[in-house]
Design a protein around this motif. Structure first.
Motif, short mmCIF file in Angstrom:
data_model
loop_
_atom_site.label_atom_id
_atom_site.label_comp_id
_atom_site.label_asym_id
_atom_site.label_seq_id
_atom_site.Cartn_x
_atom_site.Cartn_y
_atom_site.Cartn_z
N CYS A 259 0.83 -1.20 0.00
CA CYS A 259 0.00 0.00 0.00
C CYS A 259 0.87 1.26 0.00
CB CYS A 259 -0.92 -0.02 1.22
SG CYS A 259 -2.06 1.37 1.32
N MET A 260 1.88 1.28 0.88
CA MET A 260 2.77 2.44 0.96
C MET A 260 3.56 2.62 -0.34
SD MET A 260 2.18 3.79 3.88
CE MET A 260 0.53 3.17 4.19
N THR A 261 3.97 1.50 -0.94
CA THR A 261 4.72 1.57 -2.21
C THR A 261 3.83 2.13 -3.32
OG1 THR A 261 6.05 -0.35 -1.57
CG2 THR A 261 6.01 0.22 -3.91
N GLN A 262 2.58 1.68 -3.37
CA GLN A 262 1.64 2.17 -4.38
C GLN A 262 1.43 3.69 -4.23
OE1 GLN A 262 -2.74 1.21 -4.38
NE2 GLN A 262 -2.19 0.00 -6.17
N ILE A 263 1.25 4.14 -3.00
CA ILE A 263 1.06 5.57 -2.76
C ILE A 263 2.26 6.37 -3.27
CG2 ILE A 263 0.94 7.34 -0.95
CD1 ILE A 263 -0.72 5.38 0.70
N CYS A 264 3.47 5.89 -2.95
CA CYS A 264 4.68 6.60 -3.37
C CYS A 264 4.78 6.69 -4.88
CB CYS A 264 5.92 5.90 -2.80
SG CYS A 264 6.24 6.29 -1.08
N PHE A 265 4.53 5.57 -5.57
CA PHE A 265 4.64 5.57 -7.02
C PHE A 265 3.60 6.50 -7.65
CE2 PHE A 265 7.32 1.76 -6.81
CZ PHE A 265 8.20 2.03 -7.85
N ILE A 266 2.38 6.49 -7.13
CA ILE A 266 1.33 7.37 -7.67
C ILE A 266 1.76 8.83 -7.61
CG2 ILE A 266 -0.99 8.30 -7.23
CD1 ILE A 266 -1.81 5.44 -6.39
N HIS A 267 2.31 9.24 -6.47
CA HIS A 267 2.65 10.65 -6.29
C HIS A 267 3.96 11.03 -6.98
CE1 HIS A 267 -0.56 12.15 -3.62
NE2 HIS A 267 -0.71 10.87 -3.38
N ILE A 268 4.89 10.09 -7.07
CA ILE A 268 6.12 10.37 -7.82
C ILE A 268 5.77 10.60 -9.29
CG2 ILE A 268 8.27 9.39 -8.71
CD1 ILE A 268 8.59 7.98 -5.97
N MET A 269 4.99 9.67 -9.86
CA MET A 269 4.63 9.79 -11.28
C MET A 269 3.76 11.02 -11.54
SD MET A 269 6.20 7.29 -12.62
CE MET A 269 7.00 5.80 -12.02
N GLY A 270 2.85 11.32 -10.58
CA GLY A 270 2.02 12.51 -10.72
C GLY A 270 2.86 13.78 -10.74
N PHE B 174 -10.27 1.13 -4.60
CA PHE B 174 -9.58 0.00 -5.21
C PHE B 174 -8.07 0.22 -5.23
CE2 PHE B 174 -10.64 3.05 -8.49
CZ PHE B 174 -9.45 3.19 -9.19
N TYR B 175 -7.62 1.31 -4.60
CA TYR B 175 -6.20 1.64 -4.55
C TYR B 175 -5.90 2.37 -3.24
CZ TYR B 175 -7.33 6.53 -5.47
OH TYR B 175 -7.82 7.81 -5.37
N CYS B 176 -4.64 2.49 -2.91
CA CYS B 176 -4.23 3.21 -1.70
C CYS B 176 -3.83 4.63 -2.07
CB CYS B 176 -3.02 2.52 -1.06
SG CYS B 176 -3.41 0.93 -0.29
N ASP B 177 -4.22 5.58 -1.23
CA ASP B 177 -3.77 6.96 -1.38
C ASP B 177 -3.82 7.62 -0.01
OD1 ASP B 177 -2.74 9.15 -2.58
OD2 ASP B 177 -4.49 9.64 -3.79
N PHE B 178 -3.11 8.72 0.11
CA PHE B 178 -2.97 9.39 1.41
C PHE B 178 -4.29 9.69 2.10
CE2 PHE B 178 1.28 10.84 -0.36
CZ PHE B 178 2.02 10.05 0.49
N PRO B 179 -5.27 10.32 1.42
CA PRO B 179 -6.51 10.70 2.12
C PRO B 179 -7.23 9.53 2.78
CG PRO B 179 -6.37 11.83 0.01
CD PRO B 179 -5.26 10.83 0.03
N ARG B 180 -7.37 8.42 2.07
CA ARG B 180 -8.09 7.26 2.62
C ARG B 180 -7.31 6.58 3.74
NH1 ARG B 180 -13.48 7.28 1.57
NH2 ARG B 180 -13.85 7.97 -0.56
#
Length: 299
Positions: free
Chosen positions: A97-108, A177-183
């Motif tokens: 979950c933490m890895t997914q969050i990091c990748f989402i925000h790095i790519m964003g 269906f995904y991990c992100d900071f707010p949730r």
């Protein structure tokens, strides 16, 4: 990474998009086709720019990088979402979950800088044509991309540093269906108000600030052309229309996701689909249909 060891919760349960079996099958087929389109469309643009010497210019260099980022962003979430649609229990590990969050925000973060670079490129090409090749040289183009990655990492890690040390000791159901900071912050066993403010100030300000900067830059370009061409801005508008369309498609959901990042409804997961799945498949279509050079290269 001590926060990983201090958390009682070792995994999160993703509630997903729907509980209806028929809807799940429909969504699985739909998003499988969308993901296939994202990969094929962006790979097509990526390799077209590499192998066609006519496209070896700053704008297409940035476009190839944008296609690569779109593939990476979609691959971070969409394949797992497709796989989870047919699973009764949708589990993601704490580390995953933490890895997914990091990748989402790095790519964003990288994508935002690339869109800024593309706007600057269009400004130089349209408003400062005599200086274009001198300023938009290969060194500057590579510097833009490197800067994007650096900003993306800083943007992600500046938020991740706060989240990783939060205590997660009880609830572990994520209504998405995904991990992100707010949730994820809402599940922490502590008062998350100050962390909510950090997310809004960081991701929200970055999204809104970049969006208005880009829109103002395109307006400035059009006004400059209008003054020089005695009111005829049709050619410039056609040139910029694909860029403006992509900016609006990318940033509109982002601002709703992070400027007001803690909704009581589940609308944010649908905004995420619009932002990182629909936009990723539309980018190759938009740039192909509205770009003369790409059309010529395709032919």
């Amino acid at each position: 990474m001590d926060g990983l060891n201090n958390s009682v919760v070792s995994e999160f349960v993703l509630l997903g998009l729907s509980s209806s079996w028929e809807t799940k099958v429909f969504l699985m087929l739909t998003f499988s086709l969308i993901y296939l389109g994202i990969i094929l469309g962006n790979l097509f643009i990526f390799f077209l720019v590499i192998f066609d010497s006519h496209l070896h210019s700053p704008m297409y260099f940035f476009l190839a990088n944008l296609s690569f980022i779109d593939m990476e962003v979609a691959s971070t979430t969409v394949p797992k979402m497709i796989g989870d649609l047919l699973n009764e229990y949708k589990i993601i590990s704490f580390q995953g979950c933490m890895t997914q969050i990091c990748f989402i925000h790095i790519m964003g973060g990288v994508e935002m800088v690339l869109l800024i670079a593309m706007a600057f490129d269009r400004y130089m090409a349209i408003c400062k044509p005599p200086h274009y090749l001198n300023i938009m040289n290969p060194k500057i183009c590579v510097s833009f991309v490197i800067t994007g990655w650096v900003i993306g990492v800083i943007h992600a890690m500046s938020q991740f540093a706060f989240i990783i040390n939060l205590p997660f000791c009880g609830p572990n159901e994520v209504d998405s269906f995904y991990c992100d900071f707010p949730r994820i912050i809402k599940l922490a066993c502590t008062d998350g108000v100050k962390f909510e403010f950090i997310i809004a100030a960081n991701s929200g300000f970055m999204s809104m600030g970049t969006f208005f900067l880009l829109i103002l830059s395109y307006v400035f370009i059009l006004v400059t052309v209008w003054k020089r061409a005695s009111g005829d801005i049709s050619k410039a508008f056609v040139t910029l229309s694909s860029h403006i369309t992509v900016v609006v498609l990318f940033f509109t959901p982002c601002m709703f996701l992070y400027v007001w990042p803690f909704p009581t409804s589940s609308i944010d997961k649908y905004l995420f689909i619009a932002d990182f799945a629909i936009t990723s498949i539309l980018n190759p279509i938009i740039y192909t249909l509205r770009n003369k050079d790409i059309k010529v290269s395709v032919k």
